[in-house]
Design a protein around this motif. Structure first.
Motif, short mmCIF file in Angstrom:
data_model
loop_
_atom_site.label_atom_id
_atom_site.label_comp_id
_atom_site.label_asym_id
_atom_site.label_seq_id
_atom_site.Cartn_x
_atom_site.Cartn_y
_atom_site.Cartn_z
N ASP A 87 51.00 87.43 126.85
CA ASP A 87 52.28 87.43 126.48
C ASP A 87 53.44 87.71 127.00
OD1 ASP A 87 50.44 86.72 124.25
OD2 ASP A 87 51.01 88.40 123.11
N PHE A 88 54.64 87.59 126.82
CA PHE A 88 55.79 88.02 127.27
C PHE A 88 56.67 88.50 126.25
CE2 PHE A 88 54.21 84.48 130.00
CZ PHE A 88 54.40 85.15 131.53
N MET A 89 57.27 89.75 126.48
CA MET A 89 58.20 90.46 125.75
C MET A 89 59.55 90.06 126.42
SD MET A 89 56.18 93.78 124.91
CE MET A 89 57.56 94.72 124.13
N GLY B 207 61.74 98.32 136.09
CA GLY B 207 62.47 97.69 134.95
C GLY B 207 62.17 98.34 133.45
N LEU B 208 61.87 99.60 133.41
CA LEU B 208 61.15 100.20 132.20
C LEU B 208 62.50 100.60 131.33
CD1 LEU B 208 58.33 102.65 133.65
CD2 LEU B 208 58.19 100.17 132.79
N GLU B 209 62.29 100.79 130.31
CA GLU B 209 63.37 100.82 129.33
C GLU B 209 62.80 101.99 128.61
OE1 GLU B 209 64.37 97.44 126.99
OE2 GLU B 209 65.73 96.84 128.74
N ILE B 210 63.75 103.00 127.84
CA ILE B 210 63.38 104.17 126.94
C ILE B 210 63.41 103.44 125.46
CG2 ILE B 210 64.27 105.70 128.39
CD1 ILE B 210 66.50 106.50 126.77
N ASN C 117 61.83 83.79 134.06
CA ASN C 117 63.07 84.38 134.31
C ASN C 117 64.17 83.21 135.08
OD1 ASN C 117 62.98 87.16 133.75
ND2 ASN C 117 61.66 87.23 135.72
N ALA C 118 63.64 82.37 135.74
CA ALA C 118 64.65 81.33 135.98
C ALA C 118 64.94 80.19 134.86
CB ALA C 118 63.76 80.39 137.16
N GLU C 119 64.23 80.15 133.98
CA GLU C 119 64.33 79.33 133.12
C GLU C 119 65.33 79.89 132.02
OE1 GLU C 119 64.99 75.71 130.98
OE2 GLU C 119 64.02 76.14 132.70
N ILE D 170 65.62 90.82 129.99
CA ILE D 170 64.67 91.44 130.70
C ILE D 170 63.43 91.15 130.09
CG2 ILE D 170 63.55 94.00 131.03
CD1 ILE D 170 66.55 94.82 130.55
N VAL D 171 62.27 90.77 131.14
CA VAL D 171 60.95 90.17 130.67
C VAL D 171 60.01 90.88 131.16
CG1 VAL D 171 59.69 88.12 130.67
CG2 VAL D 171 62.01 87.99 130.82
N GLN D 172 58.87 91.25 130.27
CA GLN D 172 57.81 92.32 130.71
C GLN D 172 56.68 91.33 130.22
OE1 GLN D 172 59.40 96.01 128.74
NE2 GLN D 172 58.12 96.71 130.21
N GLU D 173 55.56 91.49 131.11
CA GLU D 173 54.24 91.08 130.60
C GLU D 173 53.45 92.11 130.11
OE1 GLU D 173 52.66 88.15 133.82
OE2 GLU D 173 53.86 89.58 134.97
N THR D 174 52.90 91.76 128.96
CA THR D 174 52.08 92.70 128.09
C THR D 174 50.64 92.80 128.58
OG1 THR D 174 51.27 91.05 126.63
CG2 THR D 174 53.18 91.95 126.21
#
Length: 300
Positions: A77-79, A179-182, A57-59, A69-73
């Protein structure tokens, strides 16, 4: 036989409080639209040496993508959800992340433009509306030999709307926290909840129909209470076994179907409560209102 219908005021009060809270959560937090509904880009990457989420997130912030917005799978992996970017911007982003955090592999990349996002939103709303209409027509037809068959269809649709609203409200709260999204998977989950809720409700309504024809109780309230009691264990067991499967998906599959699992978990719990304690009670209340209005001449 438990007197569930006799305690309908308590159960309806709980349901009313749940809906009120859901409306508050929706008003305060809202629902954050994912890439399927609001346009943008989704980049999925994996690093040779997995960094901390805070480092990534910082980078991203350093590279000018502080709103990403970053999510770990769950599979290292990162989405990364971004505003709509071009292939050139994507390559520049990957180069910047590689320089700061080490070699990475691109798993997938997709971009949805505003036109497609708008069409997806419209199709999703139409799907939910058609599902509700289909439920109303089907149950009205299925209970056509009963007095006032429309009652069963209308109450089932009301139960579905109750469940969907509760799911949306609770999801809005969880989305604000995690931080969930639809997205389209979320809509699939909503449609699955609708189907599950209707299935539970139809089982109970069908038992009401059987017991009414058999004359197991002198009053409609007695028939409904006995029917709910006879199907109670079945409803609870079915829901518990399904919840176990959904929890397994949440724990082991990861972010790819996270929304589906969350929606299903909330929907199963709320839908089971609604089917057992709310929908049959509304049938009884509606019948009692008809009786009072017509001087007691109506039979359910």
């Amino acid at each position: 036989m438990p007197n569930i219908i006799g305690k309908r005021k308590l159960f309806l009060s709980i349901s009313g409080a749940l809906i009120a809270l859901s409306l508050v959560f929706l008003a305060v937090f809202g629902l954050r639209a994912g890439i399927d509904f609001s346009a943008g880009s989704m980049l999925t990457i994996a690093f040779d040496t997995t960094p901390q989420l805070s480092e990534l997130n910082a980078e991203l912030d350093n590279l000018g993508y502080g709103t990403a917005i970053v999510q770990e799978t769950g599979t290292e992996d990162f989405m990364i959800r971004l505003p709509a970017i071009t292939d050139g911007e994507k390559n520049s982003l990957k180069a910047g992340l590689t320089a700061a955090l080490g070699n990475l592999t691109e798993r997938s990349f997709e971009t949805v433009d505003p036109v497609i996002a708008s069409q997806t939103s419209r199709v999703a709303l139409i799907a939910v509306a058609l599902a509700a209409l289909g439920i109303l027509l089907y149950l009205t037809y299925a209970f056509r030999r009963m007095p006032k068959p429309m009652h069963y269809g209308v109450v089932a649709v009301a139960a579905v709307l109750h469940d969907v609203l509760a799911v949306l409200g609770i999801f809005a709260l969880l989305a604000a926290i995690f931080g969930l999204e639809i997205n389209l998977v979320f809509i699939i989950g909503i449609l699955a909840v609708i189907g599950y809720s209707v299935n539970n409700t139809v089982v109970i309504f069908d038992r009401i129909r059987e017991n009414k024809l058999r004359g197991v109780a002198p009053t409609f309230e007695g028939v409904v209470n006995r029917s709910v009691g006879e199907t109670l264990i079945r409803s609870i067991n079915t829901s518990l076994t399904t919840i176990i499967v959904v929890l397994a998906l949440m724990l082991f599959v990861g972010a790819t179907i996270q929304n589906l699992a969350v929606v299903m978990l909330i929907g199963i719990i709320v839908g089971t409560y609604d089917s057992v304690f709310v929908a049959p009670a509304i049938l009884v209340i509606w019948d009692n209102l008809d009786r009072r209005r017509l001087g007691g001449r109506v039979t359910a």
